[in-house]
Motif scaffolding. Structure first.
Motif, PDB file in Angstrom:
ATOM      1  N   GLY A   1       0.643   2.181   4.402  1.00 20.40           N
ATOM      2  CA  GLY A   1      -0.141   3.132   3.656  1.00 20.40           C
ATOM      3  C   GLY A   1      -0.687   2.471   2.398  1.00 20.40           C
ATOM      4  N   VAL A   2      -1.637   3.132   1.743  1.00 19.73           N
ATOM      5  CA  VAL A   2      -2.259   2.565   0.545  1.00 19.73           C
ATOM      6  C   VAL A   2      -2.292   3.616  -0.563  1.00 19.73           C
ATOM      7  CG1 VAL A   2      -4.349   1.571  -0.456  1.00 19.73           C
ATOM      8  CG2 VAL A   2      -3.678   0.965   1.877  1.00 19.73           C
ATOM      9  N   ALA A   3      -1.843   3.205  -1.750  1.00 25.72           N
ATOM     10  CA  ALA A   3      -2.006   4.024  -2.952  1.00 25.72           C
ATOM     11  C   ALA A   3      -3.103   3.390  -3.788  1.00 25.72           C
ATOM     12  CB  ALA A   3      -0.703   4.095  -3.746  1.00 25.72           C
ATOM     13  N   LEU A   4      -4.233   4.083  -3.909  1.00 23.78           N
ATOM     14  CA  LEU A   4      -5.345   3.614  -4.731  1.00 23.78           C
ATOM     15  C   LEU A   4      -5.267   4.325  -6.077  1.00 23.78           C
ATOM     16  CD1 LEU A   4      -8.413   3.589  -2.296  1.00 23.78           C
ATOM     17  CD2 LEU A   4      -7.303   1.617  -3.323  1.00 23.78           C
ATOM     18  N   ASP A   5      -5.178   3.543  -7.143  1.00 27.24           N
ATOM     19  CA  ASP A   5      -5.015   4.112  -8.488  1.00 27.24           C
ATOM     20  C   ASP A   5      -6.202   3.679  -9.351  1.00 27.24           C
ATOM     21  OD1 ASP A   5      -4.166   5.113 -10.866  1.00 27.24           O
ATOM     22  OD2 ASP A   5      -2.277   3.983 -10.951  1.00 27.24           O
ATOM     23  N   PHE A   6      -7.078   4.626  -9.643  1.00 28.89           N
ATOM     24  CA  PHE A   6      -8.252   4.336 -10.455  1.00 28.89           C
ATOM     25  C   PHE A   6      -8.017   4.621 -11.935  1.00 28.89           C
ATOM     26  CE2 PHE A   6     -10.071   6.208  -6.396  1.00 28.89           C
ATOM     27  CZ  PHE A   6     -10.124   4.978  -5.753  1.00 28.89           C
ATOM     28  N   SER A   7      -6.846   5.122 -12.285  1.00 28.71           N
ATOM     29  CA  SER A   7      -6.575   5.521 -13.666  1.00 28.71           C
ATOM     30  C   SER A   7      -6.410   4.290 -14.554  1.00 28.71           C
ATOM     31  CB  SER A   7      -5.314   6.380 -13.736  1.00 28.71           C
ATOM     32  OG  SER A   7      -4.194   5.643 -13.289  1.00 28.71           O
ATOM     33  N   ALA A   8      -6.953   4.375 -15.749  1.00 28.10           N
ATOM     34  CA  ALA A   8      -6.922   3.226 -16.655  1.00 28.10           C
ATOM     35  C   ALA A   8      -5.500   2.840 -17.020  1.00 28.10           C
ATOM     36  CB  ALA A   8      -7.725   3.540 -17.911  1.00 28.10           C
TER      37      ALA A   8
ATOM     38  N   ALA B   1       4.676   4.054  -6.938  1.00 28.06           N
ATOM     39  CA  ALA B   1       4.299   3.468  -5.652  1.00 28.06           C
ATOM     40  C   ALA B   1       5.213   2.329  -5.251  1.00 28.06           C
ATOM     41  CB  ALA B   1       2.853   2.991  -5.710  1.00 28.06           C
ATOM     42  N   THR B   2       5.667   1.538  -6.227  1.00 29.79           N
ATOM     43  CA  THR B   2       6.507   0.395  -5.881  1.00 29.79           C
ATOM     44  C   THR B   2       7.866   0.815  -5.327  1.00 29.79           C
ATOM     45  OG1 THR B   2       7.212   0.290  -8.215  1.00 29.79           O
ATOM     46  CG2 THR B   2       5.421  -1.170  -7.528  1.00 29.79           C
ATOM     47  N   ARG B   3       8.230   2.062  -5.470  1.00 29.93           N
ATOM     48  CA  ARG B   3       9.486   2.544  -4.887  1.00 29.93           C
ATOM     49  C   ARG B   3       9.400   2.555  -3.360  1.00 29.93           C
ATOM     50  NH1 ARG B   3      10.688   8.137  -7.640  1.00 29.93           N
ATOM     51  NH2 ARG B   3      12.599   7.932  -6.391  1.00 29.93           N
ATOM     52  N   TRP B   4       8.180   2.589  -2.831  1.00 31.69           N
ATOM     53  CA  TRP B   4       7.968   2.528  -1.374  1.00 31.69           C
ATOM     54  C   TRP B   4       7.238   1.235  -1.020  1.00 31.69           C
ATOM     55  CZ3 TRP B   4       7.683   7.177  -4.016  1.00 31.69           C
ATOM     56  CH2 TRP B   4       8.464   8.232  -3.532  1.00 31.69           C
ATOM     57  N   GLU B   5       7.574   0.150  -1.692  1.00 27.81           N
ATOM     58  CA  GLU B   5       6.812  -1.094  -1.581  1.00 27.81           C
ATOM     59  C   GLU B   5       6.678  -1.588  -0.145  1.00 27.81           C
ATOM     60  OE1 GLU B   5       6.541  -5.426  -3.843  1.00 27.81           O
ATOM     61  OE2 GLU B   5       8.327  -4.181  -4.038  1.00 27.81           O
TER      62      GLU B   5
ATOM     63  N   GLY C   1      -8.895  10.342  -9.347  1.00 27.25           N
ATOM     64  CA  GLY C   1      -8.058   9.484 -10.169  1.00 27.25           C
ATOM     65  C   GLY C   1      -7.172   8.583  -9.331  1.00 27.25           C
ATOM     66  N   ALA C   2      -6.809   9.058  -8.137  1.00 27.91           N
ATOM     67  CA  ALA C   2      -5.930   8.288  -7.262  1.00 27.91           C
ATOM     68  C   ALA C   2      -5.925   8.918  -5.870  1.00 27.91           C
ATOM     69  CB  ALA C   2      -4.515   8.235  -7.824  1.00 27.91           C
ATOM     70  N   LEU C   3      -5.539   8.121  -4.895  1.00 29.22           N
ATOM     71  CA  LEU C   3      -5.407   8.581  -3.507  1.00 29.22           C
ATOM     72  C   LEU C   3      -4.153   7.974  -2.904  1.00 29.22           C
ATOM     73  CD1 LEU C   3      -8.859   8.220  -1.671  1.00 29.22           C
ATOM     74  CD2 LEU C   3      -7.710  10.339  -2.302  1.00 29.22           C
ATOM     75  N   LEU C   4      -3.505   8.728  -2.022  1.00 30.76           N
ATOM     76  CA  LEU C   4      -2.465   8.182  -1.160  1.00 30.76           C
ATOM     77  C   LEU C   4      -2.963   8.316   0.273  1.00 30.76           C
ATOM     78  CD1 LEU C   4       0.309   7.006  -0.565  1.00 30.76           C
ATOM     79  CD2 LEU C   4       1.235   9.339  -0.579  1.00 30.76           C
TER      80      LEU C   4
ATOM     81  N   GLY D   1       7.319  10.914  -0.407  1.00 31.10           N
ATOM     82  CA  GLY D   1       8.607  11.162   0.231  1.00 31.10           C
ATOM     83  C   GLY D   1       8.473  11.955   1.511  1.00 31.10           C
ATOM     84  N   HIS D   2       7.501  12.878   1.530  1.00 28.59           N
ATOM     85  CA  HIS D   2       7.289  13.706   2.720  1.00 28.59           C
ATOM     86  C   HIS D   2       6.865  12.860   3.915  1.00 28.59           C
ATOM     87  CE1 HIS D   2       6.060  17.180   5.128  1.00 28.59           C
ATOM     88  NE2 HIS D   2       4.939  16.547   5.359  1.00 28.59           N
ATOM     89  N   TRP D   3       5.986  11.850   3.674  1.00 31.89           N
ATOM     90  CA  TRP D   3       5.452  11.053   4.780  1.00 31.89           C
ATOM     91  C   TRP D   3       6.211   9.746   5.015  1.00 31.89           C
ATOM     92  CZ3 TRP D   3       2.735  13.479   8.116  1.00 31.89           C
ATOM     93  CH2 TRP D   3       1.933  14.551   7.721  1.00 31.89           C
ATOM     94  N   PHE D   4       6.850   9.203   3.974  1.00 29.37           N
ATOM     95  CA  PHE D   4       7.472   7.886   4.110  1.00 29.37           C
ATOM     96  C   PHE D   4       8.984   7.895   3.917  1.00 29.37           C
ATOM     97  CE2 PHE D   4       3.044   7.205   2.858  1.00 29.37           C
ATOM     98  CZ  PHE D   4       2.628   6.338   3.832  1.00 29.37           C
ATOM     99  N   GLY D   5       9.555   9.068   3.714  1.00 27.57           N
ATOM    100  CA  GLY D   5      10.999   9.159   3.588  1.00 27.57           C
ATOM    101  C   GLY D   5      11.464   8.867   2.176  1.00 27.57           C
ATOM    102  N   PRO D   6      12.774   8.901   1.962  1.00 27.74           N
ATOM    103  CA  PRO D   6      13.324   8.628   0.614  1.00 27.74           C
ATOM    104  C   PRO D   6      12.891   7.267   0.110  1.00 27.74           C
ATOM    105  CG  PRO D   6      15.011   9.520   2.097  1.00 27.74           C
ATOM    106  CD  PRO D   6      13.814   9.210   2.945  1.00 27.74           C
ATOM    107  N   ALA D   7      12.601   7.175  -1.179  1.00 22.81           N
ATOM    108  CA  ALA D   7      12.162   5.917  -1.777  1.00 22.81           C
ATOM    109  C   ALA D   7      13.197   4.826  -1.559  1.00 22.81           C
ATOM    110  CB  ALA D   7      11.920   6.110  -3.266  1.00 22.81           C
TER     111      ALA D   7
END
Length: 505
Positions: A433-440, A448-452, A469-472, A497-503
């Motif tokens: 999966g991809v977390a896109l973070d556009f926030s400054a 996000a790194t908890r599900w690295e 601002g961001a997308l998962l 957590g819903h889609w990838f389980g516990p961090a």
């Protein structure tokens, strides 16, 4: 014992095998045919159209260039991706044999559409697609065995065994991708319900004594329909209630009789090189999973080939199932993740069946259907009508019901481009999966790194962030969560957590 046994080495089975192999699963593919080649897979009878959604799936796994090359298509992908808005499609397709004008597509009405190398469909062949996927599967360590006919299935609490003659092939999971006459579907006891056919269709490669008597393209007549893509490459539909399909070999004499009937000409077939028949029988299994056995592609749903939706729906099944089954194999899937496969894909399959039925209904050569056809033709001549059909055929209108208020959630993610030149499609090639973070402030980095291992984090301004601002984005390219200019970390973590389980799993 393998993690997954897949029965069927067609495009759907091979695409699924590649998804699982990419995720590090041990995969065995069993195929009953002794070899990969067939005249029915090569052009002209093996000609198939991949929708924009299917082409996007190849793009997101780094296979777009190979797909275009194998299909004999000029690789101009990316030639128009630096513009701010996408251009109208070069082709739309048809509805019930009525070809639509691509210039009529209202691009502004398409939800969250951005320029991308994969915005267009591709005309290819089964041979090209299977060759590409077979080569990729081999590189990913997938074991493909041909000439193996599955004759039995036995399920246990922790495993399932495919029986083929005296051999047994144990696995933790088994997936039937073995086509419309699926052996797996029957052996596993899936209910397969739907409607009976109204026509017998024929696909043939023949030599015409008088080729000038048949028009090119789609030809709707008062007695049926015929399509001639190139000289002697003919498809036709005879509304006989499906009586002839597979009841006897399609002889030259019979094919000529049908051709003359549906075309209203006295065209003569001097020779028939290849021919097959099909119907518009439309059926779907009531669930896509029975214990440790799952179905994908034509094994789960069959319908007429009108609109070329069968192969595309099957690839959509494989993309949706692959990452969920891999997570289940690796033990990091949240509760119920595998059940979302049926919950998400079954409604899509049902819509495709109805799309096919609607076309058959208005092509029927009776006065009532002909009257409706005239009304539909007028509607399809409008900008709204063409745009509606394009959205359905391209996959742009498909949306999973994932909850959440943002209208992008549940849709295929637009191909957002960061200022460093990287695109979302580039970031998805490893199957995470991809977390896109556009926030400054890079607000989501720590979360996000908890599900690295399951989510790739990418930050920075985008050339066109659509006000986000961001997308998962899930591994199948579906938006699971969308944040505004100040992303809500708690909401992001809840969705992850819903889609990838516990961090940390």
């Amino acid at each position: 014992m393998h993690d997954v046994v897949i029965v069927g080495a067609g495009p759907v089975g091979l695409f699924l095998a590649c998804e699982l192999g990419l995720a590090g699963c041990s995969v065995l593919v069993l195929e009953r045919e002794p070899g990969p080649t067939s005249p029915f897979k090569a052009k002209p009878l093996g000609l198939r159209g991949l929708s924009a959604a299917s082409v996007e799936a190849f793009y997101r796994r780094g296979m777009l260039h190979q797909l275009l090359t194998a299909s004999g298509v000029d690789d101009d992908a990316g030639a128009h991706t630096d513009v701010d808005e996408p251009s109208p499609p070069r082709a739309v397709g048809h509805f019930a044999g009525m070809v639509l004008d691509p210039a009529q597509v209202d691009v502004a009405a398409l939800p969250y559409r951005l320029p991308s190398p994969a915005l267009e469909g591709v005309l290819t062949s089964l041979e090209a697609v299977e060759t590409l996927l077979s080569e990729r599967a081999a590189k990913l360590g997938v074991d493909v065995r041909r000439g193996v006919t599955v004759s039995g299935i036995a399920q246990g609490a922790e495993s399932v065994v495919a029986q083929a003659g005296e051999r047994e092939y144990p696995a933790r999971w088994l997936v039937g991708c073995d086509g419309g006459r699926s052996v797996v579907r029957g052996l596993a006891g899936f209910d397969f319900v739907g409607t009976e056919p109204r026509f017998t269709g024929y696909a043939l490669h023949a030599t015409l004594a008088d080729p000038g008597k048949l028009n090119r393209g789609f030809n709707l007549t008062r007695t049926g329909m015929y399509l001639q893509l190139s000289e002697g490459h003919i498809s036709m539909m005879d509304f006989d209630g499906g009586a002839y399909d597979r009841s006897q070999p399609p002889t030259r004499e019979h094919l000529q009789t049908v051709l003359r009937h549906v075309s209203g000409t006295d065209a003569t077939l001097s020779d028939v090189h290849l021919a097959s028949s099909f119907t518009d029988r439309a059926r779907q299994t009531t669930t896509y999973r029975q214990g440790r056995v799952l179905l994908a592609g034509d094994a789960a749903h069959i319908h007429s080939p009108l609109g070329g939706q069968g192969l595309n729906t099957g690839i959509g099944d494989a993309v949706n199932l692959g990452w969920k089954l891999a997570a289940t194999v690796h033990g990091n899937a949240p509760d119920g993740l595998l059940d979302t496969y049926t919950r998400e894909r079954h409604p899509i399959g049902a819509k495709v069946l109805d799309w096919s039925r609607a076309q058959v209904a208005i092509m029927n050569p009776d006065p009532h259907a002909q009257a409706i056809q005239a009304v539909v033709r007028d509607l399809l001549g409008t900008r709204d009508g063409t745009t509606y059909v394009f959205q359905r055929l391209s996959g742009a209108s498909f949306r999973y019901d994932l909850g959440g208020e943002h209208p992008l959630i549940g849709r295929s993610a637009p191909d957002l481009r960061l200022e460093d030149g990287s695109r979302l499609g580039d970031l998805m090639q490893d199957g995470r999966g991809v977390a896109l973070d556009f926030s400054a402030g890079r607000d989501l980095r720590a979360s996000a790194t908890r599900w690295e291992g399951q989510i790739r984090y990418a930050a920075g301004p985008a050339t066109n962030d659509l006000g986000l601002g961001a997308l998962l984005v899930r591994p199948d390219g579906i938006v699971a969560w969308a944040g505004d200019r100040t992303p809500d970390r708690a909401a992001f973590e809840q969705t992850a957590g819903h889609w990838f389980g516990p961090a940390g799993c």
